[in-house]
Design a protein around this motif. Structure first.
Motif, PDB file in Angstrom:
ATOM      1  N   TRP A  30       0.845  -1.207   0.000  1.00  0.00           N
ATOM      2  CA  TRP A  30       0.000   0.000   0.000  1.00  0.00           C
ATOM      3  C   TRP A  30       0.875   1.250   0.000  1.00  0.00           C
ATOM      4  CZ3 TRP A  30      -3.280  -1.896   4.725  1.00  0.00           C
ATOM      5  CH2 TRP A  30      -4.221  -2.823   4.275  1.00  0.00           C
ATOM      6  N   THR A  31       1.954   1.182   0.768  1.00  0.00           N
ATOM      7  CA  THR A  31       2.806   2.366   0.895  1.00  0.00           C
ATOM      8  C   THR A  31       4.123   2.236   0.136  1.00  0.00           C
ATOM      9  OG1 THR A  31       3.608   1.410   2.945  1.00  0.00           O
ATOM     10  CG2 THR A  31       1.923   3.111   3.155  1.00  0.00           C
ATOM     11  N   HIS A  32       4.403   1.037  -0.391  1.00  0.00           N
ATOM     12  CA  HIS A  32       5.624   0.837  -1.183  1.00  0.00           C
ATOM     13  C   HIS A  32       5.207   0.285  -2.546  1.00  0.00           C
ATOM     14  CE1 HIS A  32       7.151   0.772   2.957  1.00  0.00           C
ATOM     15  NE2 HIS A  32       8.329   1.062   2.485  1.00  0.00           N
ATOM     16  N   GLU A  33       4.651   1.155  -3.343  1.00  0.00           N
ATOM     17  CA  GLU A  33       4.136   0.791  -4.657  1.00  0.00           C
ATOM     18  C   GLU A  33       5.175  -0.002  -5.461  1.00  0.00           C
ATOM     19  OE1 GLU A  33       1.160   0.704  -7.341  1.00  0.00           O
ATOM     20  OE2 GLU A  33       0.978   1.979  -5.568  1.00  0.00           O
ATOM     21  N   GLU A  34       6.443   0.436  -5.369  1.00  0.00           N
ATOM     22  CA  GLU A  34       7.518  -0.144  -6.190  1.00  0.00           C
ATOM     23  C   GLU A  34       7.858  -1.573  -5.766  1.00  0.00           C
ATOM     24  OE1 GLU A  34       7.812   2.058  -3.870  1.00  0.00           O
ATOM     25  OE2 GLU A  34       9.293   1.201  -2.511  1.00  0.00           O
ATOM     26  N   ALA A  35       7.370  -1.973  -4.587  1.00  0.00           N
ATOM     27  CA  ALA A  35       7.696  -3.322  -4.095  1.00  0.00           C
ATOM     28  C   ALA A  35       6.728  -4.370  -4.637  1.00  0.00           C
ATOM     29  CB  ALA A  35       7.669  -3.342  -2.568  1.00  0.00           C
ATOM     30  N   ARG A  36       5.635  -3.913  -5.229  1.00  0.00           N
ATOM     31  CA  ARG A  36       4.647  -4.849  -5.777  1.00  0.00           C
ATOM     32  C   ARG A  36       5.273  -5.637  -6.922  1.00  0.00           C
ATOM     33  NH1 ARG A  36      -0.702  -1.669  -6.246  1.00  0.00           N
ATOM     34  NH2 ARG A  36      -0.402  -1.576  -4.007  1.00  0.00           N
ATOM     35  N   LEU A  37       4.994  -6.939  -6.997  1.00  0.00           N
ATOM     36  CA  LEU A  37       5.662  -7.768  -8.001  1.00  0.00           C
ATOM     37  C   LEU A  37       4.785  -8.032  -9.212  1.00  0.00           C
ATOM     38  CD1 LEU A  37       7.243 -10.443  -5.616  1.00  0.00           C
ATOM     39  CD2 LEU A  37       8.216  -8.282  -6.392  1.00  0.00           C
ATOM     40  N   THR A  38       5.406  -7.985 -10.384  1.00  0.00           N
ATOM     41  CA  THR A  38       4.705  -8.366 -11.607  1.00  0.00           C
ATOM     42  C   THR A  38       4.781  -9.884 -11.720  1.00  0.00           C
ATOM     43  OG1 THR A  38       6.705  -8.314 -12.938  1.00  0.00           O
ATOM     44  CG2 THR A  38       5.471  -6.256 -12.750  1.00  0.00           C
ATOM     45  N   GLU A  39       3.996 -10.438 -12.654  1.00  0.00           N
ATOM     46  CA  GLU A  39       4.007 -11.882 -12.816  1.00  0.00           C
ATOM     47  C   GLU A  39       5.397 -12.356 -13.227  1.00  0.00           C
ATOM     48  OE1 GLU A  39       0.916 -13.362 -15.368  1.00  0.00           O
ATOM     49  OE2 GLU A  39       1.789 -15.386 -15.251  1.00  0.00           O
ATOM     50  N   GLU A  40       6.013 -11.568 -14.074  1.00  0.00           N
ATOM     51  CA  GLU A  40       7.355 -11.898 -14.552  1.00  0.00           C
ATOM     52  C   GLU A  40       8.347 -11.959 -13.387  1.00  0.00           C
ATOM     53  OE1 GLU A  40      10.240  -9.640 -17.568  1.00  0.00           O
ATOM     54  OE2 GLU A  40       8.108  -9.473 -18.044  1.00  0.00           O
ATOM     55  N   GLN A  41       8.250 -11.003 -12.508  1.00  0.00           N
ATOM     56  CA  GLN A  41       9.148 -10.976 -11.339  1.00  0.00           C
ATOM     57  C   GLN A  41       8.887 -12.164 -10.425  1.00  0.00           C
ATOM     58  OE1 GLN A  41       8.156  -6.945 -10.034  1.00  0.00           O
ATOM     59  NE2 GLN A  41      10.258  -6.320 -10.436  1.00  0.00           N
ATOM     60  N   ARG A  42       7.610 -12.490 -10.255  1.00  0.00           N
ATOM     61  CA  ARG A  42       7.272 -13.647  -9.405  1.00  0.00           C
ATOM     62  C   ARG A  42       7.861 -14.922  -9.996  1.00  0.00           C
ATOM     63  NH1 ARG A  42       2.057 -11.311  -8.694  1.00  0.00           N
ATOM     64  NH2 ARG A  42       1.146 -12.800 -10.129  1.00  0.00           N
ATOM     65  N   ASN A  43       7.738 -15.057 -11.328  1.00  0.00           N
ATOM     66  CA  ASN A  43       8.291 -16.246 -11.976  1.00  0.00           C
ATOM     67  C   ASN A  43       9.800 -16.319 -11.793  1.00  0.00           C
ATOM     68  OD1 ASN A  43       5.770 -16.969 -12.812  1.00  0.00           O
ATOM     69  ND2 ASN A  43       5.975 -16.082 -14.867  1.00  0.00           N
ATOM     70  N   ALA A  44      10.465 -15.180 -11.898  1.00  0.00           N
ATOM     71  CA  ALA A  44      11.929 -15.161 -11.767  1.00  0.00           C
ATOM     72  C   ALA A  44      12.341 -15.630 -10.374  1.00  0.00           C
ATOM     73  CB  ALA A  44      12.460 -13.758 -12.047  1.00  0.00           C
ATOM     74  N   ILE A  45      11.615 -15.188  -9.344  1.00  0.00           N
ATOM     75  CA  ILE A  45      11.951 -15.601  -7.974  1.00  0.00           C
ATOM     76  C   ILE A  45      11.715 -17.103  -7.803  1.00  0.00           C
ATOM     77  CG2 ILE A  45      11.360 -15.369  -5.531  1.00  0.00           C
ATOM     78  CD1 ILE A  45      10.651 -12.543  -5.968  1.00  0.00           C
ATOM     79  N   VAL A  46      10.560 -17.559  -8.264  1.00  0.00           N
ATOM     80  CA  VAL A  46      10.213 -18.975  -8.079  1.00  0.00           C
ATOM     81  C   VAL A  46      11.232 -19.870  -8.791  1.00  0.00           C
ATOM     82  CG1 VAL A  46       8.492 -20.736  -8.653  1.00  0.00           C
ATOM     83  CG2 VAL A  46       7.762 -18.552  -7.663  1.00  0.00           C
ATOM     84  N   GLU A  47      11.620 -19.463  -9.993  1.00  0.00           N
ATOM     85  CA  GLU A  47      12.573 -20.250 -10.762  1.00  0.00           C
ATOM     86  C   GLU A  47      13.921 -20.327 -10.040  1.00  0.00           C
ATOM     87  OE1 GLU A  47      14.563 -19.770 -15.032  1.00  0.00           O
ATOM     88  OE2 GLU A  47      12.427 -19.236 -14.965  1.00  0.00           O
ATOM     89  N   TRP A  48      14.371 -19.181  -9.537  1.00  0.00           N
ATOM     90  CA  TRP A  48      15.649 -19.140  -8.801  1.00  0.00           C
ATOM     91  C   TRP A  48      15.562 -19.992  -7.522  1.00  0.00           C
ATOM     92  CZ3 TRP A  48      15.325 -16.565  -3.999  1.00  0.00           C
ATOM     93  CH2 TRP A  48      16.517 -16.561  -3.264  1.00  0.00           C
ATOM     94  N   ALA A  49      14.437 -19.902  -6.821  1.00  0.00           N
ATOM     95  CA  ALA A  49      14.281 -20.652  -5.566  1.00  0.00           C
ATOM     96  C   ALA A  49      14.313 -22.154  -5.852  1.00  0.00           C
ATOM     97  CB  ALA A  49      12.987 -20.256  -4.870  1.00  0.00           C
ATOM     98  N   LYS A  50      13.615 -22.569  -6.904  1.00  0.00           N
ATOM     99  CA  LYS A  50      13.567 -23.987  -7.274  1.00  0.00           C
ATOM    100  C   LYS A  50      14.965 -24.512  -7.578  1.00  0.00           C
ATOM    101  CE  LYS A  50       9.131 -25.440  -8.949  1.00  0.00           C
ATOM    102  NZ  LYS A  50       8.140 -24.474  -9.465  1.00  0.00           N
ATOM    103  N   LYS A  51      15.682 -23.739  -8.392  1.00  0.00           N
ATOM    104  CA  LYS A  51      17.023 -24.142  -8.821  1.00  0.00           C
ATOM    105  C   LYS A  51      17.966 -24.232  -7.615  1.00  0.00           C
ATOM    106  CE  LYS A  51      18.005 -22.013 -12.860  1.00  0.00           C
ATOM    107  NZ  LYS A  51      18.687 -20.900 -13.527  1.00  0.00           N
ATOM    108  N   THR A  52      17.868 -23.244  -6.750  1.00  0.00           N
ATOM    109  CA  THR A  52      18.785 -23.195  -5.607  1.00  0.00           C
ATOM    110  C   THR A  52      18.483 -24.318  -4.618  1.00  0.00           C
ATOM    111  OG1 THR A  52      18.747 -20.825  -5.915  1.00  0.00           O
ATOM    112  CG2 THR A  52      19.774 -21.630  -3.909  1.00  0.00           C
TER     113      THR A  52
END
Ligand code: HEC
Length: 157
Positions: free
Chosen positions: A124-146
């Motif tokens: 609500w107060t950190h608009e820039e912290a909201r994640l796009t679908e692309e960003q979510r996918n990038a995190i999930v992919e990195w987490a899976k690999k790691t």
């Protein structure tokens, strides 16, 4: 009427007195996530997302907004940070064993794919912290690999 006036004055007084109390700040100088980054090697995109969207509550360093100077908001924020860090702290990654690291990354996968993190109160107060679908996918992919790295570590010899 008199009672109402007394009530508001009392509230005001409580608010003013509250301002003299400040929770400890979560601040660390220097590179506090160096172990975590060296070990999990997130791509630059993921590293940047973690810094901007997660570290405020999941590391030993919070970049505070101005309203942290106002009680009781300061206490509310301190509570969130304590809770967040208690669950997952990227600055203390080297204190977790392989099993715990694997499990924490599994939870990152879950929280991110379900859109539960970062918390709504935060975006609500950190608009820039909201994640796009692309960003979510990038995190999930990195987490899976790691996680594979840690799971390999857990194999019996
Ligand atoms: C405003 C503070 C805040 C931000 C920002 C935030 N979190 Fe959290 N996080 C919490 C709190 C509080 C909890 C524990 C309570 C809960 O699960 O809701 C939590 C729980 C978690 C958990 C669960 C850990 C466990 O042991 O159950 C994971 C994983 C997580 N967060 C990942 C993230 C990631 C990844 C980001 C960034 C994309 C992020 N969080 C951003 C506050 C935050």
């Amino acid at each position: 009427m008199k009672l109402l006036k007394f009530f508001f004055l009392a509230l005001l007084l409580i608010f003013v007195i509250m301002q003299f109390f400040r929770p400890d700040k979560n601040i660390t100088q220097g590179d506090h996530t160096v172990d975590f980054i060296a070990e999990t090697k997130p791509p630059v995109e993921v590293k940047t997302i973690l810094e901007h969207s997660c570290y405020d509550c999941h590391s030993n360093n919070t970049v505070y907004p101005w309203y942290n100077n106002v009680a009781p908001i300061s206490f509310w924020l301190a509570d969130h940070i304590k809770d967040g860090k208690g669950h997952l702290n990227f600055s203390e990654w080297n204190t977790y064993d392989a099993k715990k690291k694997d499990h924490k990354l599994e939870e990152v996968e879950e929280m991110i794919s379900e859109g539960e993190m970062p918390l709504n109160e935060y975006t609500w107060t950190h608009e820039e912290a909201r994640l796009t679908e692309e960003q979510r996918n990038a995190i999930v992919e990195w987490a899976k690999k790691t996680r594979l790295l840690y799971q390999a570590d857990l194999q019996p010899e």
